[in-house]
Design a protein around this motif. Structure first.
Motif, PDB file in Angstrom:
ATOM      1  N   GLN A   1      59.028 -48.195  30.860  1.00  0.00           N
ATOM      2  CA  GLN A   1      59.641 -49.521  30.656  1.00  0.00           C
ATOM      3  C   GLN A   1      59.884 -49.776  29.174  1.00  0.00           C
ATOM      4  O   GLN A   1      60.914 -50.336  28.794  1.00  0.00           O
TER       5      GLN A   1
ATOM      6  N   ARG B   1      64.909 -55.324  30.323  1.00  0.00           N
ATOM      7  CA  ARG B   1      63.856 -54.751  31.160  1.00  0.00           C
ATOM      8  C   ARG B   1      64.397 -54.350  32.522  1.00  0.00           C
ATOM      9  O   ARG B   1      65.350 -54.931  33.017  1.00  0.00           O
ATOM     10  N   HIS B   2      63.754 -53.380  33.134  1.00  0.00           N
ATOM     11  CA  HIS B   2      64.089 -52.954  34.488  1.00  0.00           C
ATOM     12  C   HIS B   2      63.337 -53.847  35.468  1.00  0.00           C
ATOM     13  O   HIS B   2      62.109 -53.963  35.410  1.00  0.00           O
TER      14      HIS B   2
END
Length: 102
Positions: free
Chosen positions: A35, A45-46
C-alpha cells in the motif's frame, strides 16, 4: 455462562486469537508495504487494501476488548468478526477534501 467459567475460557481463546491475529498480522504488514508503494507511485490509496487492513484492525480491537474483560462478546464465535468492522475512510458518504484521502 458464569463469570468464572467465562474467565477460564479466555485463556485458550487468548492463545487461539493470538495465533490467528499473528498470522493475519504478517499478511497485513505485507499489504501495508505494498500500500505504501502503491500510494507513493499512484498518489492514491487502494480501496481493497485499505479495507483489508481496516478489517484486521477492527478484529484486533474486538479481540483485545474481550481479552481485557471490557466485553463478553467473543470475536469470531457469535460476536463481532471479520465482517463487523469499524468505519473506514472509504466508507464515508461525505467526502472531506482537506484530509488528502480522496
Amino acid at each position: 455462562m458464569g463469570e468464572r467459567i467465562e474467565t477460564l475460557l479466555r485463556i485458550p481463546l487468548a492463545i487461539l486469537y493470538g495465533i490467528i491475529l499473528q498470522i493475519i498480522g504478517v499478511i497485513v504488514a505485507i499489504v501495508t508495504i505494498v500500500q505504501f508503494f502503491y500510494t507513493l507511485i499512484l498518489g492514491r490509496r487502494h480501496r481493497g487494501m485499505a479495507r483489508f487492513a481496516n478489517s484486521y484492525a477492527s478484529l484486533a480491537y474486538h479481540a483485545r476488548r474481550y481479552l481485557l474483560f471490557a466485553t463478553n462478546k467473543k470475536p469470531f464465535f457469535g460476536g463481532p468478526g471479520w465482517e463487523e468492522t469499524l468505519p473506514c475512510d472509504f466508507d464515508r458518504t461525505k467526502k472531506e477534501p482537506s484530509d488528502g484521502f480522496y
